[in-house]
Design a protein around this motif. Sequence first.
Motif, PDB file in Angstrom:
ATOM      1  N   PRO A   5       0.792  -1.307  -0.040  1.00  0.00           N
ATOM      2  CA  PRO A   5      -0.058  -0.058   0.073  1.00  0.00           C
ATOM      3  C   PRO A   5       0.920   1.372  -0.092  1.00  0.00           C
ATOM      4  CG  PRO A   5      -0.128  -0.932   2.219  1.00  0.00           C
ATOM      5  CD  PRO A   5       0.646  -2.051   1.211  1.00  0.00           C
ATOM      6  N   SER A   6       0.226   2.242  -0.300  1.00  0.00           N
ATOM      7  CA  SER A   6       0.827   3.700  -0.761  1.00  0.00           C
ATOM      8  C   SER A   6       1.171   4.365   0.997  1.00  0.00           C
ATOM      9  CB  SER A   6       0.185   4.677  -1.083  1.00  0.00           C
ATOM     10  OG  SER A   6       0.457   5.857  -0.928  1.00  0.00           O
ATOM     11  N   GLU A   7       2.682   4.378   0.934  1.00  0.00           N
ATOM     12  CA  GLU A   7       3.032   5.118   2.095  1.00  0.00           C
ATOM     13  C   GLU A   7       2.338   6.480   2.759  1.00  0.00           C
ATOM     14  OE1 GLU A   7       7.206   5.174   1.990  1.00  0.00           O
ATOM     15  OE2 GLU A   7       7.595   3.006   2.129  1.00  0.00           O
ATOM     16  N   GLN A   8       1.507   7.026   1.605  1.00  0.00           N
ATOM     17  CA  GLN A   8       1.153   8.548   1.795  1.00  0.00           C
ATOM     18  C   GLN A   8      -0.459   8.179   2.087  1.00  0.00           C
ATOM     19  OE1 GLN A   8       3.383   7.918  -1.240  1.00  0.00           O
ATOM     20  NE2 GLN A   8       4.766   8.589   0.598  1.00  0.00           N
ATOM     21  N   ARG A   9      -0.722   7.045   2.209  1.00  0.00           N
ATOM     22  CA  ARG A   9      -2.325   6.752   2.399  1.00  0.00           C
ATOM     23  C   ARG A   9      -3.087   7.665   3.448  1.00  0.00           C
ATOM     24  NH1 ARG A   9       0.413   2.285   3.841  1.00  0.00           N
ATOM     25  NH2 ARG A   9      -0.046   1.335   5.715  1.00  0.00           N
ATOM     26  N   ASP A  54      -5.089   2.744  -0.508  1.00  0.00           N
ATOM     27  CA  ASP A  54      -4.087   3.565  -1.041  1.00  0.00           C
ATOM     28  C   ASP A  54      -4.414   4.897  -0.740  1.00  0.00           C
ATOM     29  OD1 ASP A  54      -2.098   1.598  -1.828  1.00  0.00           O
ATOM     30  OD2 ASP A  54      -2.677   1.593  -4.079  1.00  0.00           O
ATOM     31  N   LEU A  55      -5.667   5.242  -1.070  1.00  0.00           N
ATOM     32  CA  LEU A  55      -6.128   6.689  -0.719  1.00  0.00           C
ATOM     33  C   LEU A  55      -6.657   6.865   0.701  1.00  0.00           C
ATOM     34  CD1 LEU A  55      -8.343   6.624  -3.804  1.00  0.00           C
ATOM     35  CD2 LEU A  55      -6.437   8.046  -3.451  1.00  0.00           C
ATOM     36  N   GLY A  56      -6.345   5.966   1.512  1.00  0.00           N
ATOM     37  CA  GLY A  56      -6.809   6.229   3.017  1.00  0.00           C
ATOM     38  C   GLY A  56      -8.212   5.601   3.302  1.00  0.00           C
ATOM     39  N   ILE A  57      -8.770   5.001   2.521  1.00  0.00           N
ATOM     40  CA  ILE A  57     -10.184   4.402   2.882  1.00  0.00           C
ATOM     41  C   ILE A  57      -9.859   2.965   3.742  1.00  0.00           C
ATOM     42  CG2 ILE A  57     -12.104   3.238   2.074  1.00  0.00           C
ATOM     43  CD1 ILE A  57     -12.108   5.231  -0.174  1.00  0.00           C
ATOM     44  N   THR A  58     -10.205   3.173   4.915  1.00  0.00           N
ATOM     45  CA  THR A  58      -9.959   1.922   5.935  1.00  0.00           C
ATOM     46  C   THR A  58     -11.268   1.221   6.028  1.00  0.00           C
ATOM     47  OG1 THR A  58      -9.953   3.438   7.491  1.00  0.00           O
ATOM     48  CG2 THR A  58      -8.014   3.186   6.966  1.00  0.00           C
ATOM     49  N   HIS A  59     -12.290   1.751   5.812  1.00  0.00           N
ATOM     50  CA  HIS A  59     -13.570   1.298   6.157  1.00  0.00           C
ATOM     51  C   HIS A  59     -14.066   0.496   5.181  1.00  0.00           C
ATOM     52  CE1 HIS A  59     -18.160   1.890   7.741  1.00  0.00           C
ATOM     53  NE2 HIS A  59     -17.740   0.620   7.715  1.00  0.00           N
ATOM     54  N   PHE A  60     -14.502  -0.792   4.639  1.00  0.00           N
ATOM     55  CA  PHE A  60     -15.090  -1.479   3.891  1.00  0.00           C
ATOM     56  C   PHE A  60     -16.468  -2.036   4.513  1.00  0.00           C
ATOM     57  CE2 PHE A  60     -10.693  -1.305   3.008  1.00  0.00           C
ATOM     58  CZ  PHE A  60     -10.754  -0.899   1.534  1.00  0.00           C
ATOM     59  N   ASP A  61     -17.657  -1.729   3.852  1.00  0.00           N
ATOM     60  CA  ASP A  61     -18.831  -2.092   4.415  1.00  0.00           C
ATOM     61  C   ASP A  61     -19.569  -3.097   3.342  1.00  0.00           C
ATOM     62  OD1 ASP A  61     -21.207  -1.109   6.060  1.00  0.00           O
ATOM     63  OD2 ASP A  61     -21.922  -1.206   3.983  1.00  0.00           O
ATOM     64  N   LEU A  62     -20.003  -4.210   4.132  1.00  0.00           N
ATOM     65  CA  LEU A  62     -20.577  -5.321   3.512  1.00  0.00           C
ATOM     66  C   LEU A  62     -21.825  -5.592   4.246  1.00  0.00           C
ATOM     67  CD1 LEU A  62     -17.124  -6.289   3.772  1.00  0.00           C
ATOM     68  CD2 LEU A  62     -18.116  -7.731   1.912  1.00  0.00           C
ATOM     69  N   ALA A  63     -22.375  -6.839   3.564  1.00  0.00           N
ATOM     70  CA  ALA A  63     -23.659  -7.347   4.239  1.00  0.00           C
ATOM     71  C   ALA A  63     -23.750  -8.764   3.958  1.00  0.00           C
ATOM     72  CB  ALA A  63     -24.997  -6.373   3.942  1.00  0.00           C
ATOM     73  N   ASN A  64     -24.376  -9.608   4.772  1.00  0.00           N
ATOM     74  CA  ASN A  64     -24.582 -10.792   4.432  1.00  0.00           C
ATOM     75  C   ASN A  64     -25.155 -11.079   3.038  1.00  0.00           C
ATOM     76  OD1 ASN A  64     -26.985 -10.164   5.070  1.00  0.00           O
ATOM     77  ND2 ASN A  64     -27.761 -11.856   6.383  1.00  0.00           N
ATOM     78  N   ASN A  65     -26.108 -10.312   2.606  1.00  0.00           N
ATOM     79  CA  ASN A  65     -26.722 -10.567   1.335  1.00  0.00           C
ATOM     80  C   ASN A  65     -26.031  -9.900  -0.029  1.00  0.00           C
ATOM     81  OD1 ASN A  65     -27.631  -8.155   2.098  1.00  0.00           O
ATOM     82  ND2 ASN A  65     -29.566  -8.293   1.250  1.00  0.00           N
ATOM     83  N   TYR A  66     -25.021  -9.289   0.429  1.00  0.00           N
ATOM     84  CA  TYR A  66     -24.341  -8.577  -0.966  1.00  0.00           C
ATOM     85  C   TYR A  66     -23.617  -9.536  -1.708  1.00  0.00           C
ATOM     86  CZ  TYR A  66     -24.723  -3.953   1.612  1.00  0.00           C
ATOM     87  OH  TYR A  66     -25.207  -2.813   2.135  1.00  0.00           O
ATOM     88  N   GLY A  67     -23.980  -9.085  -3.015  1.00  0.00           N
ATOM     89  CA  GLY A  67     -23.466 -10.194  -4.317  1.00  0.00           C
ATOM     90  C   GLY A  67     -23.676  -9.363  -5.503  1.00  0.00           C
ATOM     91  N   PRO A  68     -24.511 -10.001  -6.255  1.00  0.00           N
ATOM     92  CA  PRO A  68     -25.161 -11.186  -6.254  1.00  0.00           C
ATOM     93  C   PRO A  68     -24.047 -12.343  -6.524  1.00  0.00           C
ATOM     94  CG  PRO A  68     -25.473 -10.143  -8.344  1.00  0.00           C
ATOM     95  CD  PRO A  68     -24.795  -9.151  -7.665  1.00  0.00           C
ATOM     96  N   PRO A  69     -24.314 -13.491  -6.308  1.00  0.00           N
ATOM     97  CA  PRO A  69     -25.604 -14.105  -5.498  1.00  0.00           C
ATOM     98  C   PRO A  69     -25.324 -13.508  -3.872  1.00  0.00           C
ATOM     99  CG  PRO A  69     -24.115 -15.886  -5.683  1.00  0.00           C
ATOM    100  CD  PRO A  69     -23.641 -14.893  -6.636  1.00  0.00           C
TER     101      PRO A  69
END
Length: 329
Positions: A5-9, A54-69
């Motif tokens: 990852p980028s050192e400047q993130r 790399d852009l500093g986004i540390t939060h990744f949001d999911l759910a059990n039903n994300y897909g598809p499927p």
Amino acid sequence: MAYLPSEQRYDIMKYNRCGRSGLKLPAVALGLWHNFGGVTLFENSRAMIRRAFDLGITHFDLANNYGPPPGAAEENFGRILKLDLHGYRDELIISTKAGYWMWPGPYGDWGSKKYLVASLDQSLKRMGLEYVDIFYHHRPDPETPLEETMSALDLLVRQGKTLYVGLSNYDVETTKKALAILKELGTPCLIHQMSYSMFNRWPEDGLLSLLKAEGVGSIAYSPLAKGLLTDRYLNGIPADSRAASSSPFLNPQDITEDKIAKVRRLNELAKARGQSLAQMAVAWLLREGRLTSVLIGASKVSQIEDCVGALANLDFTPAELQQIEEILK
């Protein structure tokens, strides 16, 4: 080659404290709703995750039903974690949810303790994790007592399967009741995830003020109004757009002449501010610290880069805000 990852993130991103908690979240987070499942190109999904980090986004949001499927987004995210981010787990905020249909029978939907505990166990296995950082109840259940749903969230924290809990798609009154129950249980609500954009302003009718008073964080999904608040539809419906496909996000009938006229005027204002329309829409939500974070969706790396670019200018003059209100009314 191994991903580095980028050192400047952490120089690029802005981080905001989430309510009265000790947790800070990136002002822009990435949602994995529809472009990270089994019908999309895995390497494109992987490239987006890597560029986001790399852009500093540390939060990744999911759910059990994300897909598809259903479940596929968590499985693919687990693969990407193992391939690229396994050494950076402690730098990440990973959230998932349960509350919509996931498996057949009476225990695969809504808000029972049976469903929520089983669902998070499944999510952890799909992602190869011991815990998630935030676990949301995805929508209110009109039949299960609210006390049971909230006690399930409390239980999952005490079991060490999630660090924090949140609510999503809860109206003001149900949110108020849920916050009180969680506080009494000793597991306060960290954050509320709601749909919110220039074209969808229902959180302004009491929800945002309630969250602020209670010290609860806020994160908006669909900040670009399913793509309307971009330059994609200024001159008709592109063949490769969501509206032209069978996407559940946006239908051709949603793109009215009245809305497009407003989008064109907003786009001119964005240009005058030196921003893309998407950047201005994100900045408008984040202005003056009104929200903790904005949750974007993306189908290509350039869209993530564009939205993060909004952070360069989050300030609006009174005249600009008045002009936006005049356009939207």
